[in-house]
Design a protein around this motif. Structure first.
Motif, PDB file in Angstrom:
ATOM      1  N   PRO A  39       0.553  -1.272   0.249  1.00 18.34           N
ATOM      2  CA  PRO A  39      -0.238   0.054  -0.097  1.00 18.34           C
ATOM      3  C   PRO A  39       0.795   1.097  -0.255  1.00 18.34           C
ATOM      4  CG  PRO A  39      -0.690  -1.800   1.847  1.00 18.34           C
ATOM      5  CD  PRO A  39       0.062  -2.187   1.201  1.00 18.34           C
ATOM      6  N   ASP A  40       1.986   1.150   0.812  1.00 17.18           N
ATOM      7  CA  ASP A  40       2.540   2.016   0.887  1.00 17.18           C
ATOM      8  C   ASP A  40       3.735   2.147   0.512  1.00 17.18           C
ATOM      9  OD1 ASP A  40       3.808   4.686   1.399  1.00 17.18           O
ATOM     10  OD2 ASP A  40       3.522   4.894   3.565  1.00 17.18           O
ATOM     11  N   PRO A  41       4.415   2.418  -0.771  1.00 20.67           N
ATOM     12  CA  PRO A  41       6.239   1.994  -1.119  1.00 20.67           C
ATOM     13  C   PRO A  41       7.095   2.357  -0.445  1.00 20.67           C
ATOM     14  CG  PRO A  41       4.744   3.321  -2.752  1.00 20.67           C
ATOM     15  CD  PRO A  41       4.393   2.222  -2.336  1.00 20.67           C
ATOM     16  N   ASN A  42       7.220   3.798   0.401  1.00 17.20           N
ATOM     17  CA  ASN A  42       8.162   4.616   0.325  1.00 17.20           C
ATOM     18  C   ASN A  42       8.037   4.253   2.732  1.00 17.20           C
ATOM     19  OD1 ASN A  42       8.159   6.464  -1.387  1.00 17.20           O
ATOM     20  ND2 ASN A  42       6.312   7.462  -1.326  1.00 17.20           N
ATOM     21  N   VAL A  43       7.371   3.108   2.858  1.00 17.28           N
ATOM     22  CA  VAL A  43       7.933   2.884   4.030  1.00 17.28           C
ATOM     23  C   VAL A  43       8.988   2.285   3.828  1.00 17.28           C
ATOM     24  CG1 VAL A  43       6.720   0.516   3.302  1.00 17.28           C
ATOM     25  CG2 VAL A  43       6.827   1.220   5.539  1.00 17.28           C
ATOM     26  N   LYS A  44       9.596   1.765   5.539  1.00 16.68           N
ATOM     27  CA  LYS A  44      10.929   1.495   5.639  1.00 16.68           C
ATOM     28  C   LYS A  44      10.715   0.284   5.426  1.00 16.68           C
ATOM     29  CE  LYS A  44      13.545   4.889   6.005  1.00 16.68           C
ATOM     30  NZ  LYS A  44      14.741   5.125   5.050  1.00 16.68           N
ATOM     31  N   SER A  50      13.671   2.305   1.560  1.00 15.09           N
ATOM     32  CA  SER A  50      12.181   2.285   1.652  1.00 15.09           C
ATOM     33  C   SER A  50      11.383   1.229   0.521  1.00 15.09           C
ATOM     34  CB  SER A  50      11.358   3.187   0.967  1.00 15.09           C
ATOM     35  OG  SER A  50      11.853   3.485  -0.858  1.00 15.09           O
ATOM     36  N   VAL A  51      11.102   0.307   0.702  1.00 14.87           N
ATOM     37  CA  VAL A  51      10.395  -0.485   0.077  1.00 14.87           C
ATOM     38  C   VAL A  51      11.131  -0.342  -1.561  1.00 14.87           C
ATOM     39  CG1 VAL A  51       8.569  -1.850  -1.005  1.00 14.87           C
ATOM     40  CG2 VAL A  51       8.837  -1.562   1.339  1.00 14.87           C
TER      41      VAL A  51
END
Length: 293
Positions: A39-44, A50-51
């Motif tokens: 859902p959030d590709p910027n999450v660590k 990040s992803v």
């Protein structure tokens, strides 16, 4: 998976070559689907990346391996092996990875997933007619059989897939038969074919005096192997020498432990890594010396 052979390293069979290629293709598909679904590709996914950084890193490795294996320029991706590849050590590989990430600016997860599939497909095509034991240049002046190169990329996908899945709170099973190729083909291969200086402990200006450790590794998914560490140098051989330590292991857990995703106490307490022998405490020396990129 144990291979019966009088040779060392053991001969890589056509069946094993087919199986590692199939495992790499299947893991690539799983990884691509996972990256597209976050859902959030910027999450660590790691403390630093990040992803989409992780996905770009894996795509970069695949691109590097196409460049190493391809003899047809039209089949190679736009990236070429970095000029510092032969000089890269365990202490500088992070710098090379960071430079490669800056070079590949794409961070769209769909495009990165497609890029990885494209590059792994190119790698499989480039090596389709290659003998699995053909030696190739690798980091730090080392050499690795082409089957070991594929096994290394497979392990990167399995380990980093787990990083992404944990960040996204999604399942990511690592089949032990797939994880086993890392030791079976890559580690045995690079150590036997010529590790260069990629596995050496850092130079300190003082003579290295770490003594000798003989550790035997066994699992039901791998050929038994003895790893000898002596004064910072690593070699592998068939079992037979009197060992200090005997390790039986689940391949996925051992790989996760080697890459600092699972702690050694947890691996031992769960029974996934079992340590016995006349000097089991000497295994600490093995894990201080063996650092694998």
């Amino acid at each position: 998976m144990e291979r019966q052979s009088a040779d060392w390293p053991p001969v890589i069979t056509d069946e094993e070559w087919t199986r590692v290629r199939t495992a790499l293709e299947a893991a690539t598909d799983r990884f691509a689907i996972l990256v597209r679904s976050v859902p959030d590709p910027n999450v660590k996914a790691t403390p630093e990346w990040s992803v989409t950084d992780v996905a770009a890193h894996v795509a970069n490795i695949a691109g590097l391996y196409v460049s190493i294996t391809s003899t047809d320029p039209e089949r190679a991706p736009e990236t070429a092996p970095p000029g510092c590849m032969a000089d890269t050590t365990l202490d500088t590989v992070a710098e090379m990875n960071a430079a490669d990430l800056r070079e590949l600016t794409e961070r769209d997860p769909v495009k990165l997933a497609d890029l990885l599939r494209e590059r792994v497909g190119a790698l499989l095509r480039a090596t389709a007619e290659t003998a699995p034991d053909a030696p190739l240049p690798w980091l730090g002046g080392s050499r690795v059989p082409v089957a070991g190169l594929l096994a290394h990329l497979l392990n990167e996908i399995l380990i980093h897939g787990r990083d992404i899945a944990r960040a996204a709170r999604q399942p990511w099973p690592i089949p032990p038969e797939d994880a086993a190729w890392f030791l079976e083909l890559f580690f045995v291969g690079v150590t036997s074919y010529g590790p260069g200086h990629i596995l050496e402990i850092p130079e300190t200006g003082e003579p290295v005096r770490t003594g000798r450790l003989v550790a035997e590794f066994r699992s039901r998914f791998t050929t038994p192997v003895t790893v000898v560490v002596h004064d910072g140098r690593v070699s592998v051989e068939r079992p037979g020498r009197k060992s200090d330590v005997r390790v039986s292991f689940d391949p996925a857990t051992l790989n996760l432990m080697l890459f600092h995703r699972v702690g050694k106490p947890r691996a031992v307490l769960t029974g996934k890594v079992r340590i016995v022998g006349r000097r089991p405490w000497r295994l600490r020396h093995f894990f201080r010396t063996i650092r694998i990129p």
